[in-house]
Design an enzyme around this catalytic site. Structure first.
Site, mmCIF file in Angstrom:
data_model
loop_
_atom_site.group_PDB
_atom_site.id
_atom_site.type_symbol
_atom_site.label_atom_id
_atom_site.label_comp_id
_atom_site.label_asym_id
_atom_site.label_seq_id
_atom_site.Cartn_x
_atom_site.Cartn_y
_atom_site.Cartn_z
ATOM 1 N N THR A 208 12.718 -15.711 -25.687
ATOM 2 C CA THR A 208 13.066 -16.657 -24.626
ATOM 3 C C THR A 208 13.328 -18.060 -25.171
ATOM 4 O O THR A 208 14.107 -18.818 -24.582
ATOM 5 C CB THR A 208 11.948 -16.733 -23.581
ATOM 6 O OG1 THR A 208 10.748 -17.235 -24.201
ATOM 7 C CG2 THR A 208 11.651 -15.354 -22.995
ATOM 8 N N ASP A 209 12.689 -18.431 -26.278
ATOM 9 C CA ASP A 209 12.883 -19.769 -26.826
ATOM 10 C C ASP A 209 14.301 -19.924 -27.358
ATOM 11 O O ASP A 209 15.001 -20.894 -27.046
ATOM 12 C CB ASP A 209 11.860 -20.010 -27.941
ATOM 13 C CG ASP A 209 11.555 -21.485 -28.141
ATOM 14 O OD1 ASP A 209 12.020 -22.303 -27.332
ATOM 15 O OD2 ASP A 209 10.835 -21.826 -29.106
ATOM 16 N N ASP A 210 14.738 -18.972 -28.180
ATOM 17 C CA ASP A 210 16.111 -19.027 -28.684
ATOM 18 C C ASP A 210 17.122 -18.916 -27.556
ATOM 19 O O ASP A 210 18.155 -19.593 -27.563
ATOM 20 C CB ASP A 210 16.342 -17.904 -29.698
ATOM 21 C CG ASP A 210 15.781 -18.255 -31.057
ATOM 22 O OD1 ASP A 210 16.481 -18.913 -31.835
ATOM 23 O OD2 ASP A 210 14.628 -17.883 -31.341
#
Length: 525
Positions: free
Chosen positions: A258-260
């Site tokens: 989810t961060d990328d």
């Protein structure tokens, strides 16, 4: 030795630690159904990728005998025969830790008796699981050093020759982490091209590079082509039917995160696409995928959804401090930042729950913990930036306490710094030699609260400008990226360039009234 179980296992492979003192890693765990209290998808993705090959290794226990001059006798001044090297039990009798250690004793008692009717089937399933994830679309198992190394050892233990095509690919992938320059040889824990590319696009676009600049368009097109389109391990805990998202590395299709994904979408929104309709379809698909990962507590974790069973942390082989994938403030705030830029309705329940999560995870001194960057400076910056983007009133007391905390730890030279030691000792938060990246984060966090004439901002800007080299770059020796807190950290070479650039651009854009560059994708919610 005072080290975690994984490190002791590597010593055991070289005959430097007795296998009998290592906790059992029963390979049968790969056969447990998903309705069971424990199964492999209750663990974080990185733990799963490390432990399944380790379970194979633990079964075969391959050992290389070292010559006498290479033995590590200094680890055992009294020898191993008279030493009790077992994991210590906790003092209270009834604890999860003691339960698992007694269960481990049972496994070890049964092992010589060969009472393991499912072992062969479990080994076959573990092998199949591992082979699937080191094949096409993956640059090694989870594309991260520990899992890749473990898979190489496991393949050899299973009888794969060095010339076998599967082993040869795994070995090539592993060699891709090597850096051999005139000064040093080192092995990188992983590669970060998607993450770096997305941040660089954002920094360049916000600093004024045109949205139809060919270089930005080529970079954005490269990112679009890296979208993951298979339902990987995440689908065990998230029933969302469509595959999307982006991984950290070049190729890691089973493990988008989810961060990328949030960072990539924030980058794509800033670049004029040659095919706007295709961009809209990709953006909508990826955005829905991202939203599907919101957890029960309102936050977002990295790779999985609701992988937060607390008693798993007491398992004997869970002492690497990362068997779970908990929600964290930095990822939650980054998702809010993305939603704010694209006009997502801030009144929806998902946004309200996320903001409440940030309120509940704020420390008493006003700061926020940074899971994926060092540390409270990173977490606090990202929360403040996310809250501004989603339209929060930045004069609220709880928000200003975050700004005030950042100002309280500004160094005399005008910069900010913080060390990895804050994960061990939070009382040292916000203390450290100034760095370019952490100074940039703090400036952006304070800018998010308005009042650009604050002395802290002006002093921070002077620090960045005074330390900028004639070629436009900054130096940074300190580590400011986080892998597993208290285990290993990451030095992103681009952080010392892209985040100072973004901080300067943020200040200029806020000062001019622009705020942030317009988005080429807008929500229809």
């Amino acid at each position: 030795p005072q080290m975690n179980t994984f490190s002791k296992l590597y010593l055991a492979l070289l005959g430097q630690f007795p296998w009998k003192y290592l906790p059992a890693i029963p390979v049968e765990m790969v056969l447990l159904p998903q309705w069971a209290p424990f199964h492999i998808y209750k663990m974080s993705s990185w733990s799963r990728a490390m432990l399944i090959p380790l379970a194979i290794i633990n079964h075969f226990k391959p050992t290389r005998v070292l010559p006498g001059e290479k033995q590590l006798h200094e680890l055992y001044p009294l020898g191993t025969e008279q030493s009790d090297l077992r994991l210590p039990r906790s003092e209270p009798f009834w604890t999860w830790r003691n339960f698992f250690l007694r269960l481990d004793d049972v496994f070890k008692f049964l092992s010589p008796l060969r009472i393991r009717p499912l072992r062969r089937r479990a080994l076959e399933e573990a092998e199949r699981w591992m082979l699937e994830r080191i094949g096409k679309g993956s640059d090694g198992l989870a594309a991260v050093f520990p899992a890749m190394l473990n898979s190489l050892i496991a393949l050899r233990a299973l009888g794969y020759s060095k010339t076998n095509s599967v082993y040869a690919k795994a070995e090539r992938d592993f060699a891709g982490l090597f850096v051999d320059d005139p000064e040093d040889f080192r092995i990188q824990p992983c590669l970060s091209p998607i993450w770096d590319t997305a941040i660089n696009i954002i920094s360049l676009a916000e600093s004024g590079v045109a949205p139809d600049d060919p270089n930005l368009q080529n970079a954005a097109e490269w990112l679009v082509n890296k979208e993951v389109r298979i339902r990987g391990d995440w689908s065990a805990n998230n029933s969302y039917p469509q595959a999307s998202g982006w991984a950290f590395e070049y190729n890691n299709v089973y493990y988008p995160d989810t961060d990328d994904t949030a960072m990539v979408l924030m980058a794509l929104r800033l670049v004029r696409s040659k095919d706007p309709q295709a961009l809209n379809e990709t953006f909508r698909r990826a955005l829905d995928w991202q939203l599907s990962f919101q957890c029960r507590d309102g936050g977002w974790a990295a790779f999985d959804k609701n992988v937060t069973t607390p008693w798993l942390e007491d398992m004997p082989f869970a002492d690497h401090n990362a068997i779970l994938d908990p929600t964290c403030s930095d990822l939650t705030a980054r998702t809010l930042e993305l939603l704010g830029y694209i006009g997502f309705d801030p009144k929806t329940r998902s946004v309200r729950d996320a903001i409440q999560y940030l309120i509940e995870t704020q420390d008493e001194d006003g700061s926020w913990y940074g899971r994926w960057g060092v540390n409270y400076i990173y977490g606090t910056w990202q929360v403040l930036r996310g809250l501004r983007a989603i339209g929060q009133d930045m004069t609220q007391d709880w928000i200003l306490r975050g700004r005030d905390w950042l100002e309280s730890c500004q160094n005399n030279d005008g910069g900010w710094g913080e060390t990895c030691g804050t994960y061990e000792n939070p009382s040292t938060k916000g203390i450290g030699e100034s760095t370019a990246s952490q100074t940039a984060w703090a400036i952006m966090g304070i800018c998010a609260c308005g009042d650009l004439d604050r002395p802290s901002i002006q002093r921070g800007l002077r620090y960045l400008l005074s330390w900028q080299k004639p070629d436009g770059s900054w130096d940074e020796e300190k580590i400011t990226g986080t892998g597993f807190p208290r285990v290993f950290y990451l030095k992103y070479d681009m952080y010392r360039q892209n985040f100072p650039l973004l901080a300067l651009a943020t200040y200029v854009n806020y000062r001019s009234g622009l705020g942030h560059r317009p988005s080429f994708y807008h929500c229809d919610l």
